[in-house]
Design a protein around this motif. Structure first.
Motif, mmCIF file in Angstrom:
data_model
loop_
_atom_site.group_PDB
_atom_site.id
_atom_site.type_symbol
_atom_site.label_atom_id
_atom_site.label_comp_id
_atom_site.label_asym_id
_atom_site.label_seq_id
_atom_site.Cartn_x
_atom_site.Cartn_y
_atom_site.Cartn_z
ATOM 1 N N SER A 150 0.807 -1.222 0.000
ATOM 2 C CA SER A 150 0.000 0.000 0.000
ATOM 3 C C SER A 150 0.841 1.273 0.000
ATOM 4 C CB SER A 150 -0.988 0.002 1.159
ATOM 5 O OG SER A 150 -0.324 -0.158 2.378
ATOM 6 N N GLU A 151 1.951 1.278 0.711
ATOM 7 C CA GLU A 151 2.787 2.488 0.731
ATOM 8 C C GLU A 151 3.391 2.759 -0.647
ATOM 9 O OE1 GLU A 151 3.006 4.858 3.055
ATOM 10 O OE2 GLU A 151 1.482 3.659 4.063
ATOM 11 N N SER A 152 3.871 1.717 -1.315
ATOM 12 C CA SER A 152 4.419 1.881 -2.664
ATOM 13 C C SER A 152 3.318 2.324 -3.628
ATOM 14 C CB SER A 152 5.026 0.568 -3.163
ATOM 15 O OG SER A 152 6.114 0.204 -2.352
ATOM 16 N N ALA A 153 2.127 1.759 -3.459
ATOM 17 C CA ALA A 153 1.000 2.128 -4.316
ATOM 18 C C ALA A 153 0.629 3.597 -4.106
ATOM 19 C CB ALA A 153 -0.202 1.235 -4.027
ATOM 20 N N LYS A 154 0.602 4.028 -2.849
ATOM 21 C CA LYS A 154 0.298 5.436 -2.554
ATOM 22 C C LYS A 154 1.337 6.351 -3.193
ATOM 23 C CE LYS A 154 -1.864 4.817 1.961
ATOM 24 N NZ LYS A 154 -1.726 5.065 3.405
ATOM 25 N N GLU A 155 2.595 5.974 -3.065
ATOM 26 C CA GLU A 155 3.684 6.789 -3.620
ATOM 27 C C GLU A 155 3.592 6.871 -5.141
ATOM 28 O OE1 GLU A 155 6.557 9.452 -3.533
ATOM 29 O OE2 GLU A 155 5.708 8.553 -1.712
ATOM 30 N N LEU A 156 3.324 5.753 -5.806
ATOM 31 C CA LEU A 156 3.182 5.764 -7.264
ATOM 32 C C LEU A 156 1.988 6.612 -7.680
ATOM 33 C CD1 LEU A 156 4.006 4.795 -10.085
ATOM 34 C CD2 LEU A 156 2.579 2.757 -9.710
ATOM 35 N N ALA A 157 0.861 6.451 -7.004
ATOM 36 C CA ALA A 157 -0.332 7.236 -7.329
ATOM 37 C C ALA A 157 -0.060 8.724 -7.134
ATOM 38 C CB ALA A 157 -1.512 6.791 -6.471
ATOM 39 N N GLY B 95 0.090 11.425 -10.052
ATOM 40 C CA GLY B 95 -1.077 12.311 -9.981
ATOM 41 C C GLY B 95 -2.392 11.616 -10.308
ATOM 42 N N ILE B 96 -2.497 10.357 -9.906
ATOM 43 C CA ILE B 96 -3.705 9.601 -10.227
ATOM 44 C C ILE B 96 -4.452 9.131 -8.972
ATOM 45 C CG2 ILE B 96 -2.917 8.846 -12.508
ATOM 46 C CD1 ILE B 96 -2.151 6.148 -11.198
ATOM 47 N N GLU B 97 -4.293 9.828 -7.881
ATOM 48 C CA GLU B 97 -4.950 9.426 -6.633
ATOM 49 C C GLU B 97 -6.457 9.306 -6.786
ATOM 50 O OE1 GLU B 97 -2.748 12.033 -6.797
ATOM 51 O OE2 GLU B 97 -1.615 12.184 -4.940
ATOM 52 N N ASP B 98 -7.069 10.181 -7.590
ATOM 53 C CA ASP B 98 -8.516 10.142 -7.761
ATOM 54 C C ASP B 98 -8.974 9.041 -8.715
ATOM 55 O OD1 ASP B 98 -9.173 12.195 -5.994
ATOM 56 O OD2 ASP B 98 -8.835 13.741 -7.504
ATOM 57 N N LEU B 99 -8.039 8.400 -9.393
ATOM 58 C CA LEU B 99 -8.402 7.336 -10.330
ATOM 59 C C LEU B 99 -8.237 5.940 -9.726
ATOM 60 C CD1 LEU B 99 -6.767 8.694 -13.626
ATOM 61 C CD2 LEU B 99 -9.104 9.004 -12.804
ATOM 62 N N VAL B 100 -7.746 5.882 -8.499
ATOM 63 C CA VAL B 100 -7.549 4.594 -7.827
ATOM 64 C C VAL B 100 -8.217 4.631 -6.455
ATOM 65 C CG1 VAL B 100 -5.430 3.993 -9.051
ATOM 66 C CG2 VAL B 100 -5.286 5.331 -6.976
ATOM 67 N N ASP B 101 -8.418 3.472 -5.882
ATOM 68 C CA ASP B 101 -9.165 3.367 -4.630
ATOM 69 C C ASP B 101 -8.251 3.038 -3.456
ATOM 70 O OD1 ASP B 101 -11.658 3.787 -5.956
ATOM 71 O OD2 ASP B 101 -11.468 1.757 -6.748
ATOM 72 N N LEU B 102 -7.334 3.948 -3.164
ATOM 73 C CA LEU B 102 -6.352 3.732 -2.102
ATOM 74 C C LEU B 102 -7.010 3.471 -0.749
ATOM 75 C CD1 LEU B 102 -3.856 6.564 -3.077
ATOM 76 C CD2 LEU B 102 -3.464 4.113 -3.307
ATOM 77 N N ASN B 103 -7.941 4.324 -0.356
ATOM 78 C CA ASN B 103 -8.539 4.222 0.980
ATOM 79 C C ASN B 103 -9.271 2.905 1.187
ATOM 80 O OD1 ASN B 103 -7.548 6.728 1.560
ATOM 81 N ND2 ASN B 103 -9.438 7.790 1.045
ATOM 82 N N VAL B 104 -9.957 2.440 0.144
ATOM 83 C CA VAL B 104 -10.712 1.194 0.257
ATOM 84 C C VAL B 104 -9.769 0.021 0.499
ATOM 85 C CG1 VAL B 104 -12.217 -0.404 -0.980
ATOM 86 C CG2 VAL B 104 -12.617 2.052 -1.134
#
Length: 184
Positions: free
Chosen positions: A128-135, A139-148
């Motif tokens: 999840s940390e690597s995914a958050k960093e990549l997103a 600049g694609i935080e709104d296109l992925v479901d990090l919080n879920v």
């Protein structure tokens, strides 16, 4: 369409947020309206003095201020969900505006989609940390479901430790959706 889940989650979050607003308002309405009627009747009949009437009105005002704060918080969440949905719809619209697969714009769109898929894979794999960093980097935080995914991982970890509180809380929050999907 393969990107359909891109829009499904924000819709579900918006629906849940709306239901939360509905519940909060209903709960307060069940208290405020009878209390207001009781205070008005007691004041008019003279069974309640001015101090008691003011005290009951102050209590109602305090509850209404609490309701206002809750609704403002839920409204902010609604704005966030709408922004996320708008960006996801725009991402899909961008694809349909591209006239050909050999267009440079398709390459750009494909890179964004690839990054989305990478973030999704990282999240599903527990990174999840690597995914958050990549997103964040792309600049694609709104296109992925990090919080879920983070919430799901937190619940899974608590279950591995033998704790059920978070899982039961999630089940209670999603009771209606679970019943509809026949999951028990």
């Amino acid at each position: 369409m393969q990107d359909q889940p891109l829009l499904r989650l924000p819709h579900e979050l918006a629906r849940r947020n709306f239901k939360s607003v509905q519940r909060v308002i209903e709960r307060e309405k069940e208290y405020i309206l009878p209390a207001l009627k009781e205070a008005a009747n007691a004041s008019l009949s003279g069974t309640q003095g001015p101090d008691e009437t003011l005290a009951s009105l102050d209590t109602m005002i305090s509850r209404m201020q609490g309701l206002k704060r809750k609704i403002e918080s839920l409204q902010e969440e609604e704005k966030r969900i709408q922004t996320q949905s708008r960006k996801r719809i725009q991402h899909l619209e961008d694809l349909y505006k591209i006239p050909s697969l050999v267009d440079v714009k398709y390459d750009e769109w494909s890179r964004i989609r690839l990054n989305r898929l990478l973030v999704d894979h990282m999240l599903r794999s527990g990174f999840s940390e690597s995914a958050k960093e990549l997103a964040r980097d792309k600049g694609i935080e709104d296109l992925v479901d990090l919080n879920v995914f983070v919430q799901c991982q937190r619940i899974a970890e608590s279950l591995r430790r033998g704790e059920t509180k978070e899982a039961l809380q999630w089940c209670a929050e999603n009771k209606v959706a679970l019943k509809k999907s026949q999951v028990r």
